[in-house]
Design an enzyme around this catalytic site. Structure first.
Site, short mmCIF file in Angstrom:
data_model
loop_
_atom_site.label_atom_id
_atom_site.label_comp_id
_atom_site.label_asym_id
_atom_site.label_seq_id
_atom_site.Cartn_x
_atom_site.Cartn_y
_atom_site.Cartn_z
N VAL A 91 1.00 -1.36 0.04
CA VAL A 91 0.07 0.05 -0.01
C VAL A 91 0.71 1.27 0.26
O VAL A 91 1.57 1.47 0.79
CB VAL A 91 -1.18 -0.05 1.23
CG1 VAL A 91 -1.55 1.16 1.30
CG2 VAL A 91 -1.78 -1.30 1.32
N LYS A 92 0.59 2.06 -1.02
CA LYS A 92 1.22 3.36 -1.06
C LYS A 92 0.78 4.43 -0.45
O LYS A 92 -0.63 4.63 -0.93
CB LYS A 92 1.48 3.57 -2.55
CG LYS A 92 2.97 4.27 -2.77
CD LYS A 92 3.15 4.44 -4.37
CE LYS A 92 4.10 5.16 -4.80
NZ LYS A 92 4.22 5.51 -6.11
N LEU A 93 1.35 5.14 0.63
CA LEU A 93 0.49 6.02 1.42
C LEU A 93 1.40 7.48 1.42
O LEU A 93 2.53 7.55 1.19
CB LEU A 93 0.16 5.79 2.90
CG LEU A 93 -0.59 4.52 3.03
CD1 LEU A 93 -0.45 4.49 4.65
CD2 LEU A 93 -1.92 4.84 2.67
#
Ligand code: E4P
Length: 223
Positions: free
Chosen positions: A85-87
């Protein structure tokens, strides 16, 4: 040292894999939107990439508030065992990173522009930090010096978070990142395709083969 492709285009990803140069993929909302504009749905674009990639694939949330970020993150993570997951590196992004770390969901903290942001993301539990070198060069700063900064900080405090150098624009960025000891470099397809070749390699090879042909009048192999 791993090479990721910075693309959501499945043809580019397949080609990099065929070349044996694909350790993982990074996407971002701009890259995914470009592929979706060709008529594919979000799930289709992402599942194809996850299936074709032999390593981690970063997929970014599009929310900016904590609750929605977290719910999008859980959906992204359920798409495949290699989904990361890219945050974005914001306060909400940091809180979501902490929550995902507790659930053992890997996070790539993106849009990092200095050593302090990288340290905070690492302390929150990010698996990867993504400093954007090209975008710093664009505003007249030296993007690569930020990589040096982060490397020193992570070494000083024995931080295991991986430095993923992003926003690469040319082969010089790549070699400098390697010299600085980056863990991962994510490359746009046009930069990746340039890396294996050198004009002197092509020139040297053609001279060797010409000399052989001139000497024996054929290219038949003598064994
Ligand atoms: C990284 O994960 C980003 O997708 C990317 O490297 C951004 O690069 P750009 O500055 O060329 O858009």
């Amino acid at each position: 040292m791993k090479l990721f492709l910075d693309s959501a285009n499945i043809e580019e990803i397949k080609k990099a894999r065929e070349w044996g140069l694909l350790d993982g993929v990074t996407t971002n909302p701009s890259l995914v939107a470009k592929e979706m504009s060709k008529g594919k749905g979000f799930r289709e674009v992402i599942t194809e990439i996850l299936h074709e990639t032999p390593g981690p694939v970063s997929i970014e949330v599009i929310a900016t508030d904590y609750e929605t970020m977290l719910s999008q993150a859980l959906k992204i993570s359920s798409l495949g065992s290699n989904a990361v997951v890219k945050l974005p590196m914001t306060l909400n992004g940091l809180n979501a990173t902490r929550a995902l770390k507790e659930k053992r969901i890997p996070v790539n903290s993106t849009l990092i522009f200095n050593g302090i942001q990288a340290l905070f993301a690492a302390k929150a539990g990010a698996e990867f930090v993504s400093p954007f070198v090209g975008r710093l060069d664009d505003i007249g700063e030296d993007g690569m010096s930020v990589i040096e900064q982060i490397k020193t900080i992570f070494t000083n405090y024995d931080i295991k978070t991986k430095i993923l150098v992003a926003s690469i624009r040319n082969p010089l960025h790549v070699v400098r990142a390697m010299i600085m000891g980056a863990d991962v470099i994510t490359l746009p397809f046009d930069v990746l395709s340039k890396l294996p070749s050198h004009p002197k390699t092509d020139e040297g090879l053609s001279r060797f083969l010409k000399d052989w042909e001139n000497a024996f009048g054929s290219m038949e192999f003598p064994l």
